[in-house]
Write an enzyme that holds these catalytic residues in place. Structure first.
Site, PDB file in Angstrom:
ATOM      1  N   THR A 123       0.850  -1.189   0.000  1.00  0.00           N
ATOM      2  CA  THR A 123       0.000   0.000   0.000  1.00  0.00           C
ATOM      3  C   THR A 123       0.880   1.231   0.000  1.00  0.00           C
ATOM      4  O   THR A 123       1.920   1.261   0.649  1.00  0.00           O
ATOM      5  CB  THR A 123      -0.953  -0.009   1.226  1.00  0.00           C
ATOM      6  OG1 THR A 123      -1.840  -1.113   1.108  1.00  0.00           O
ATOM      7  CG2 THR A 123      -1.788   1.261   1.296  1.00  0.00           C
ATOM      8  N   PHE A 169       1.168   5.221   0.833  1.00  0.00           N
ATOM      9  CA  PHE A 169       0.592   6.247   1.696  1.00  0.00           C
ATOM     10  C   PHE A 169       1.174   7.597   1.302  1.00  0.00           C
ATOM     11  O   PHE A 169       2.319   7.668   0.832  1.00  0.00           O
ATOM     12  CB  PHE A 169       0.937   5.969   3.165  1.00  0.00           C
ATOM     13  CG  PHE A 169       0.409   4.650   3.662  1.00  0.00           C
ATOM     14  CD1 PHE A 169      -0.789   4.581   4.353  1.00  0.00           C
ATOM     15  CD2 PHE A 169       1.119   3.467   3.429  1.00  0.00           C
ATOM     16  CE1 PHE A 169      -1.276   3.370   4.802  1.00  0.00           C
ATOM     17  CE2 PHE A 169       0.632   2.250   3.872  1.00  0.00           C
ATOM     18  CZ  PHE A 169      -0.568   2.198   4.564  1.00  0.00           C
TER      19      PHE A 169
END
Ligand SMILES: O=C(O)C(=O)C[C@]1(C(=O)O)C=C[C@@H](O)C=C1
Length: 363
Positions: free
Chosen positions: A263, A265
Site C-alpha cells: 500500500t 501512503f
C-alpha cells in the site's frame, strides 16, 4: 574461532569501544542538528524544520555507501531513527494518521517519521486533512492506493477541496495474518472480521480455508482485532501492529493472495518541498467533457518523455470539474521540462492543481 571466555571478553570489549565511538558521533550529529535549527530560525521565525528532500538524500546516500554486513534497508532504518531523534531536538513533530491505533497507516507513519515523532490517530481520512489544515498537527499520513485493490477514493476526493500539499510518499509491504484471542475456539471459527480491503486481499485464502465463515467488514483491521477479544467464535485479519497491540495469536501468517501486496501512503502538509534528485509530482486536472480530452491531456507528457506512474479518474463534484484526472509522474515542478509540460496542460485543461512534488519513497 572458539567460543572461549577470553575471545568473548575481548570481542565484547571491542563492542564497548565501538559503542563509545558511536555514542560520541551520534551526540556530535545531534549537536549539529541543533545548530541547523538555529540557522533556520535566524532567517525565518516561521521556519519549517522537517525537510523531506534532505532526509531522502541522507537515506539514499547511506544506502549507497553501506559496506555491509547489514543490508542497506536495515542500515537506512537505523539512520531513519537517528534523524527522527535529531528532528525532535529541533522541533517535536506532530503527525495525524488514519487510526485507530494498530492500523497499517500507523505503521507507515512510523516508517516515515521514526519513533520520535508524536503520532495521533484520527477516525477518518477527512479528519486527518482537517487537522493538518487547521495547523493542529504538522503532517498527516493517509493511504492512497493498494497494489491489489486499487485506489483509496476518499483520499483523492479530499484533495479536491483542500489546499493541502503532498510532501512525501511511503510504500509499505502489507502482510495479513489470521488472528485469534486466547479465548477463541480455533476449530469453531464461524466469523472473520476485517477491513473490506483486507477481506478482498485475502479472498482466495479465505475461500480455501474458511469457506463457510461469515466475512464481516468493519472500519479498520485494528477494530477487527479489538472486537474478537470478546467473541469466542470469531477471528480477525490484521497486521503485526494490531496483533501486538491486542495480544492476539497468529493462526496463519501472510495470508494475502498476492505476495507483493503493498500500500502506498501520502504524507500531507503545507510546505513546498525542493528537489531531492529523485522526485515525483502529483496533479489533479479538470477537462471539459469533449471527445479526445484524455488524449489531449496526456500527449504533452509523451512528447516530453515524462514517465506517468499513475492515472485515476474521479467523478466531478462541481460544474467546473467535469472530468477529474489524478496524475502522478516522475520529475519535480522546479525542473524546466516539467514546468513546460504543465504550461501546455494548463492551456488544454479547464483547471490544473499541483498537489505537490516530493521525493520518491526511499524505504
Ligand atoms: O538538514 C536539515 O535541515 C536538518 O534539519 C537535519 C536533519 C538530519 O538530522 O539530518 C533533521 C531533520 C530534517 O528533516 C532533515 C535533516
Amino acid at each position: 574461532m572458539t567460543d572461549s571466555p577470553t575471545n568473548l571478553d575481548s570481542l565484547r570489549q571491542r563492542i564497548d569501544e565501538l559503542d563509545n565511538e558511536i555514542l560520541r558521533l551520534i551526540s556530535a550529529r545531534a549537536d549539529c542538528a541543533k545548530q541547523v535549527a538555529e540557522v533556520k530560525t535566524k532567517h525565518d521565525p516561521s521556519a519549517v524544520f522537517y525537510r523531506p528532500e534532505r532526509e531522502a538524500q541522507v537515506l539514499r546516500r547511506i544506502m549507497e555507501l553501506n559496506p555491509g554486513p547489514l543490508n542497506s534497508e536495515e542500515m537506512a532504518r537505523l539512520f531513519r531513527e537517528i534523524m527522527s531523534a535529531c528532528l525532535a531536538l529541533e522541533q517535536p513533530t506532530k503527525v495525524a494518521y488514519l487510526g485507530p491505533e494498530g492500523t497499517f497507516t500507523q505503521q507507515a507513519a512510523l516508517k516515515h517519521f521514526g519513533e520520535s515523532a508524536v503520532s495521533m490517530p484520527m477516525a477518518a481520512i477527512d479528519e486527518v486533512f482537517r487537522e493538518v489544515e487547521a495547523g493542529a498537527v504538522n503532517y498527516g499520513v493517509v493511504p492512497v492506493e493498494n497494489s491489489t485493490e486499487g485506489v483509496v477514493s476518499h483520499t483523492l476526493d479530499s484533495f479536491m477541496d483542500s489546499s493541502i500539499r503532498i510532501c512525501g510518499e511511503v510504500v509499505l509491504r502489507i502482510h495479513h495474518h489470521l488472528l485469534v484471542a486466547d479465548t477463541t475456539l480455533r476449530d469453531k471459527v464461524s466469523r472473520v472480521y476485517s477491513h473490506p480491503q483486507s477481506l478482498a486481499q485475502c479472498r482466495k485464502w479465505l475461500d480455501a480455508h474458511y469457506p463457510r465463515a461469515e466475512r464481516v467488514p468493519v472500519s479498520s483491521n485494528a477494530e477487527a482485532a479489538r472486537m474478537i477479544k470478546s467473541e469466542w467464535h470469531s477471528a480477525a485479519i490484521a497486521g503485526d501492529m494490531a496483533a501486538k497491540l491486542y495480544g492476539l495469536e497468529k493462526v496463519a501468517e501472510k495470508i494475502e493472495d498476492r505476495p507483493d501486496n503493498s500500500t502506498r501512503f501520502l504524507i500531507i502538509g503545507s510546505q513546498h518541498v525542493p528537489m531531492s534528485g529523485e522526485d515525483k509530482t502529483s496533479i489533479v486536472v479538470a477537462m471539459r467533457n469533449q471527445p479526445g480530452a484524455l488524449h489531449d491531456l496526456l500527449e504533452p507528457f509523451h512528447r516530453h518523455s515524462i514517465d506517468l506512474t499513475r492515472l485515476e479518474t474521479r467523478p466531478s463534484r462541481t460544474g467546473v470539474w467535469n472530468y477529474v484526472f489524478f496524475i502522478d509522474f516522475k520529475g519535480h515542478v522546479d525542473e524546466p521540462r516539467v514546468a513546460a509540460v504543465l504550461e501546455e496542460v494548463r492551456l488544454r485543461a479547464s483547471e490544473v492543481k499541483v498537489l505537490g512534488s516530493y521525493p520518491v519513497g526511499v524505504l
